[in-house]
Design a protein around this motif. Structure first.
Motif, PDB file in Angstrom:
ATOM      1  N   SER A  97      27.607 -84.225  -0.569  1.00  0.00           N
ATOM      2  CA  SER A  97      28.297 -83.119  -1.252  1.00  0.00           C
ATOM      3  C   SER A  97      27.306 -82.282  -2.054  1.00  0.00           C
ATOM      4  N   GLU A  98      26.298 -82.907  -2.630  1.00  0.00           N
ATOM      5  CA  GLU A  98      25.273 -82.176  -3.375  1.00  0.00           C
ATOM      6  C   GLU A  98      24.369 -81.378  -2.440  1.00  0.00           C
ATOM      7  N   ILE A  99      24.030 -81.957  -1.290  1.00  0.00           N
ATOM      8  CA  ILE A  99      23.217 -81.253  -0.297  1.00  0.00           C
ATOM      9  C   ILE A  99      23.943 -80.003   0.189  1.00  0.00           C
ATOM     10  N   ALA A 100      25.265 -80.122   0.313  1.00  0.00           N
ATOM     11  CA  ALA A 100      26.079 -79.010   0.821  1.00  0.00           C
ATOM     12  C   ALA A 100      26.029 -77.794  -0.095  1.00  0.00           C
ATOM     13  N   LEU A 101      25.683 -77.970  -1.351  1.00  0.00           N
ATOM     14  CA  LEU A 101      25.602 -76.841  -2.279  1.00  0.00           C
ATOM     15  C   LEU A 101      24.552 -75.819  -1.842  1.00  0.00           C
ATOM     16  N   ASP A 102      23.510 -76.284  -1.187  1.00  0.00           N
ATOM     17  CA  ASP A 102      22.406 -75.396  -0.815  1.00  0.00           C
ATOM     18  C   ASP A 102      22.501 -74.889   0.613  1.00  0.00           C
TER      19      ASP A 102
END
Length: 308
Positions: A97-102
């Protein structure tokens, strides 16, 4: 006209919960078209509303992450609830989910992104996790929202840890007010979305096809009253307002205050901070939406009914 097969009847029954013979008749009346058959059953009061159809639980986790004006929500499915409680799996969902931010909001791009500290892509890391835990897992879906001015806020229901749980919501607030002054409203709206499950942001967002379909169903239901066509149209307009209140976020009644619409809540919050606030988007993932985890074998039963 399409043949009314056992498979079609089975699919319609699982979609609507209606009886087999009702499903068979609905398909016969609608030329074998599933969507038309759903509407036929609704008009006869034999099926639940389409917005509630087909939602069956599956296992895994929803992951949510936000950073300023960016938010992302992902769903990773597993075969059993035991995996959802596995710390390694939880860490994977949180990281994804954090990777998806970028990223750009496309799930294929997310799968090809680098997974930190592993030397592998997200997809390869998931494959590694499958071989380690011994259970099939799927990175099923992703939604990423952003705003240039304002912030994105989140809420996780039935959380198993920070940013992971069974329902995940992100809400976008556009405003020139500082994010800390938007935080309370953002969190409350995200909680509201989790509870009320709106389908659309505002009335203008409702697709014309969905609106026409709802009008058709409501008009057919109203005809049972025996009223004149003019009265029926007024009845349809009144019921359509109720439809908007059920599925449109800004038209819904705030779950915290049962007398105030969401649009009014947002307007009042803007007055409080001294700057206009707009809700420009939201996303809500509930674990297992649309996944048929339990697949009862209706085939023989349906075939017997069709052959009788």
């Amino acid at each position: 006209m399409a043949e009314v097969t056992a498979a079609l009847v089975k699919a319609l029954r699982e979609r609507t919960g209606a009886g087999m013979m009702d499903c068979k008749r609905a398909l016969g009346e609608s030329g074998g078209e599933i969507e038309a058959a759903v509407d036929w059953l609704r008009k006869k009061g034999l099926a639940a509303a389409a917005s509630k159809a087909g939602r069956v639980a599956a296992e895994g986790l929803i992951g949510v992450a936000t950073r300023g004006g960016i938010g992302a929500v992902v769903e990773v499915n597993s075969e059993t609830d035991f995996v959802a409680r596995n710390k390694e799996f939880q860490g994977f969902v949180r990281s994804v989910s954090e990777i998806a931010l970028d990223g750009g909001g496309e799930i294929d791009d997310l799968k090809e992104a680098d997974f930190p500290g592993s030397g592998r892509t997200v997809e390869a890391e998931l494959t590694h996790l499958i071989s380690t835990i011994g259970e099939n897992m799927v990175l099923r879906r992703l939604n990423r929202l952003s705003t240039r001015q304002g912030a994105v806020f989140s809420y996780v229901h039935n959380a198993l840890g920070p940013g992971i749980g069974r329902i995940g919501v992100i809400v976008v607030l556009a405003s020139s007010a500082p994010p800390d002054q938007l935080a309370s409203l953002g969190k409350q709206l995200a909680m509201h979305v989790a509870a009320a499950n709106p389908l659309y942001l505002d009335i203008a967002s409702v697709p014309q096809a969905a609106l026409d379909r709802e009008r058709d169903v409501l008009r057919e239901q109203a005809r049972a009253s025996g009223k004149s066509d003019a009265i029926i149209e007024k009845m349809v307009d009144g019921r359509l307002r109720k439809f908007y209140e059920e599925v449109v976020l800004l038209e819904q009644i705030f779950v915290v205050d049962q007398e105030t619409k969401i649009s009014t809540v947002v307007e009042q919050a803007g007055k409080t901070v001294g700057m206009p606030i707009r809700v420009t988007g939201f996303a809500r993932f509930a674990l297992g939406e649309g996944i048929d985890r339990h697949r009862p074998d209706f085939a023989a039963e349906v075939k017997a009914q069709l052959d009788s």
